[in-house]
Design a protein around this motif. Structure first.
Motif, PDB file in Angstrom:
ATOM      1  N   ARG A   9      67.585  22.319  24.211  1.00 32.76           N
ATOM      2  CA  ARG A   9      67.515  22.755  22.808  1.00 32.76           C
ATOM      3  C   ARG A   9      68.719  22.248  22.027  1.00 32.76           C
ATOM      4  NH1 ARG A   9      70.381  26.393  20.631  1.00 32.76           N
ATOM      5  NH2 ARG A   9      70.841  27.536  22.547  1.00 32.76           N
ATOM      6  N   ILE A  10      69.902  22.396  22.597  1.00 37.10           N
ATOM      7  CA  ILE A  10      71.129  21.948  21.933  1.00 37.10           C
ATOM      8  C   ILE A  10      71.110  20.429  21.754  1.00 37.10           C
ATOM      9  CG2 ILE A  10      73.636  21.727  22.230  1.00 37.10           C
ATOM     10  CD1 ILE A  10      73.481  24.560  23.594  1.00 37.10           C
ATOM     11  N   LEU A  11      70.639  19.721  22.764  1.00 40.00           N
ATOM     12  CA  LEU A  11      70.520  18.264  22.686  1.00 40.00           C
ATOM     13  C   LEU A  11      69.635  17.845  21.512  1.00 40.00           C
ATOM     14  CD1 LEU A  11      71.332  15.626  24.183  1.00 40.00           C
ATOM     15  CD2 LEU A  11      69.202  15.838  25.451  1.00 40.00           C
ATOM     16  N   ALA A  12      68.622  18.664  21.232  1.00 37.59           N
ATOM     17  CA  ALA A  12      67.715  18.388  20.112  1.00 37.59           C
ATOM     18  C   ALA A  12      68.300  18.825  18.770  1.00 37.59           C
ATOM     19  CB  ALA A  12      66.381  19.087  20.346  1.00 37.59           C
ATOM     20  N   GLY A  13      69.466  19.474  18.809  1.00 40.31           N
ATOM     21  CA  GLY A  13      70.109  19.905  17.568  1.00 40.31           C
ATOM     22  C   GLY A  13      69.484  21.123  16.935  1.00 40.31           C
ATOM     23  N   LEU A  14      68.870  21.983  17.754  1.00 37.29           N
ATOM     24  CA  LEU A  14      68.193  23.175  17.244  1.00 37.29           C
ATOM     25  C   LEU A  14      68.941  24.438  17.640  1.00 37.29           C
ATOM     26  CD1 LEU A  14      64.574  22.150  18.247  1.00 37.29           C
ATOM     27  CD2 LEU A  14      65.497  22.193  15.931  1.00 37.29           C
ATOM     28  N   GLN A  16      68.763  28.664  18.404  1.00 36.57           N
ATOM     29  CA  GLN A  16      67.770  29.533  19.039  1.00 36.57           C
ATOM     30  C   GLN A  16      66.764  30.037  18.011  1.00 36.57           C
ATOM     31  OE1 GLN A  16      70.425  32.361  20.953  1.00 36.57           O
ATOM     32  NE2 GLN A  16      70.060  31.400  22.943  1.00 36.57           N
ATOM     33  N   LYS A  17      67.255  30.370  16.835  1.00 36.92           N
ATOM     34  CA  LYS A  17      66.375  30.874  15.780  1.00 36.92           C
ATOM     35  C   LYS A  17      65.361  29.809  15.363  1.00 36.92           C
ATOM     36  CE  LYS A  17      66.568  33.397  11.452  1.00 36.92           C
ATOM     37  NZ  LYS A  17      67.451  34.084  10.508  1.00 36.92           N
ATOM     38  N   GLU A  18      65.812  28.567  15.205  1.00 37.16           N
ATOM     39  CA  GLU A  18      64.914  27.472  14.829  1.00 37.16           C
ATOM     40  C   GLU A  18      63.874  27.215  15.915  1.00 37.16           C
ATOM     41  OE1 GLU A  18      67.951  24.784  12.083  1.00 37.16           O
ATOM     42  OE2 GLU A  18      67.994  24.564  14.264  1.00 37.16           O
ATOM     43  N   MET A  19      64.314  27.234  17.171  1.00 32.38           N
ATOM     44  CA  MET A  19      63.380  26.989  18.273  1.00 32.38           C
ATOM     45  C   MET A  19      62.355  28.113  18.362  1.00 32.38           C
ATOM     46  SD  MET A  19      62.151  25.087  20.573  1.00 32.38           S
ATOM     47  CE  MET A  19      63.312  23.829  21.018  1.00 32.38           C
ATOM     48  N   ALA A  20      62.808  29.337  18.198  1.00 34.45           N
ATOM     49  CA  ALA A  20      61.883  30.475  18.233  1.00 34.45           C
ATOM     50  C   ALA A  20      60.804  30.313  17.164  1.00 34.45           C
ATOM     51  CB  ALA A  20      62.649  31.781  18.033  1.00 34.45           C
ATOM     52  N   LYS A  21      61.215  29.892  15.987  1.00 35.35           N
ATOM     53  CA  LYS A  21      60.252  29.698  14.898  1.00 35.35           C
ATOM     54  C   LYS A  21      59.258  28.595  15.257  1.00 35.35           C
ATOM     55  CE  LYS A  21      59.924  29.044   9.935  1.00 35.35           C
ATOM     56  NZ  LYS A  21      60.635  28.877   8.670  1.00 35.35           N
ATOM     57  N   LEU A  47      54.829  22.525  24.694  1.00 32.83           N
ATOM     58  CA  LEU A  47      55.261  22.627  23.307  1.00 32.83           C
ATOM     59  C   LEU A  47      56.783  22.536  23.212  1.00 32.83           C
ATOM     60  CD1 LEU A  47      54.395  23.089  20.347  1.00 32.83           C
ATOM     61  CD2 LEU A  47      54.524  25.542  20.807  1.00 32.83           C
ATOM     62  N   PHE A  48      57.468  23.221  24.116  1.00 36.99           N
ATOM     63  CA  PHE A  48      58.935  23.158  24.144  1.00 36.99           C
ATOM     64  C   PHE A  48      59.395  21.718  24.335  1.00 36.99           C
ATOM     65  CE2 PHE A  48      62.984  23.098  26.392  1.00 36.99           C
ATOM     66  CZ  PHE A  48      63.764  23.926  25.605  1.00 36.99           C
ATOM     67  N   MET A  49      58.786  21.030  25.300  1.00 41.53           N
ATOM     68  CA  MET A  49      59.146  19.643  25.585  1.00 41.53           C
ATOM     69  C   MET A  49      58.957  18.766  24.346  1.00 41.53           C
ATOM     70  SD  MET A  49      57.228  16.605  27.524  1.00 41.53           S
ATOM     71  CE  MET A  49      55.887  17.053  26.494  1.00 41.53           C
ATOM     72  N   LYS A  50      57.878  18.974  23.620  1.00 43.66           N
ATOM     73  CA  LYS A  50      57.617  18.177  22.426  1.00 43.66           C
ATOM     74  C   LYS A  50      58.687  18.415  21.347  1.00 43.66           C
ATOM     75  CE  LYS A  50      54.109  15.956  22.172  1.00 43.66           C
ATOM     76  NZ  LYS A  50      54.015  14.531  22.437  1.00 43.66           N
ATOM     77  N   HIS A  51      59.141  19.657  21.216  1.00 45.58           N
ATOM     78  CA  HIS A  51      60.140  19.983  20.198  1.00 45.58           C
ATOM     79  C   HIS A  51      61.521  19.443  20.541  1.00 45.58           C
ATOM     80  CE1 HIS A  51      57.477  22.274  17.717  1.00 45.58           C
ATOM     81  NE2 HIS A  51      57.265  23.197  18.635  1.00 45.58           N
ATOM     82  N   VAL A  52      61.863  19.404  21.823  1.00 47.32           N
ATOM     83  CA  VAL A  52      63.205  18.930  22.205  1.00 47.32           C
ATOM     84  C   VAL A  52      63.225  17.436  22.498  1.00 47.32           C
ATOM     85  CG1 VAL A  52      63.984  21.188  23.019  1.00 47.32           C
ATOM     86  CG2 VAL A  52      62.960  19.578  24.647  1.00 47.32           C
ATOM     87  N   ASN A  53      62.049  16.834  22.655  1.00 48.19           N
ATOM     88  CA  ASN A  53      61.935  15.398  22.912  1.00 48.19           C
ATOM     89  C   ASN A  53      62.711  14.980  24.167  1.00 48.19           C
ATOM     90  OD1 ASN A  53      60.825  12.893  22.317  1.00 48.19           O
ATOM     91  ND2 ASN A  53      62.616  12.257  21.149  1.00 48.19           N
ATOM     92  N   VAL A  54      62.544  15.784  25.215  1.00 44.51           N
ATOM     93  CA  VAL A  54      63.151  15.514  26.520  1.00 44.51           C
ATOM     94  C   VAL A  54      61.997  15.447  27.519  1.00 44.51           C
ATOM     95  CG1 VAL A  54      64.668  16.462  28.324  1.00 44.51           C
ATOM     96  CG2 VAL A  54      65.307  16.676  25.925  1.00 44.51           C
ATOM     97  N   PRO A  55      61.998  14.475  28.444  1.00 46.08           N
ATOM     98  CA  PRO A  55      60.896  14.381  29.406  1.00 46.08           C
ATOM     99  C   PRO A  55      60.684  15.694  30.174  1.00 46.08           C
ATOM    100  CG  PRO A  55      62.289  12.438  29.550  1.00 46.08           C
ATOM    101  CD  PRO A  55      62.990  13.408  28.642  1.00 46.08           C
TER     102      PRO A  55
END
Length: 80
Positions: A9-14, A16-21, A47-55
């Motif tokens: 999540r941090i790697l994606a620059g998000l 916790q609140k943004e990821m939860a949304k 869905l999580f993987m798609k949001h963080v763009n990590v394999p």
């Protein structure tokens, strides 16, 4: 390289609140996933993987004792 949920999540620059949304859940619920008190269903993990763009295979979706439990259960299943 393997990433915990919070690292991905941090790697994606998000936050916790943004990821939860993005995951359509409360921040409190999302934090439980990051603390490995809950485990994502497969659709949520995707869905999580798609949001963080990590394999997918580089994200640790469950950790510690739970991993050991699942491994021992699989071994028991394979012995049957």
């Amino acid at each position: 390289m393997q990433y915990t949920l919070d690292q991905a999540r941090i790697l994606a620059g998000l936050t916790q609140k943004e990821m939860a949304k993005k995951m359509k859940m409360s921040e409190k619920t999302y934090i439980q996933y990051e603390k490995y008190r809950r485990i994502f269903r497969m659709d949520q993990a995707y869905l999580f993987m798609k949001h963080v763009n990590v394999p997918f295979d580089t994200i640790i979706f469950f950790a510690g004792q739970l991993q050991n439990f699942c491994s021992s259960e699989l071994q028991l299943c394979s012995e049957l």
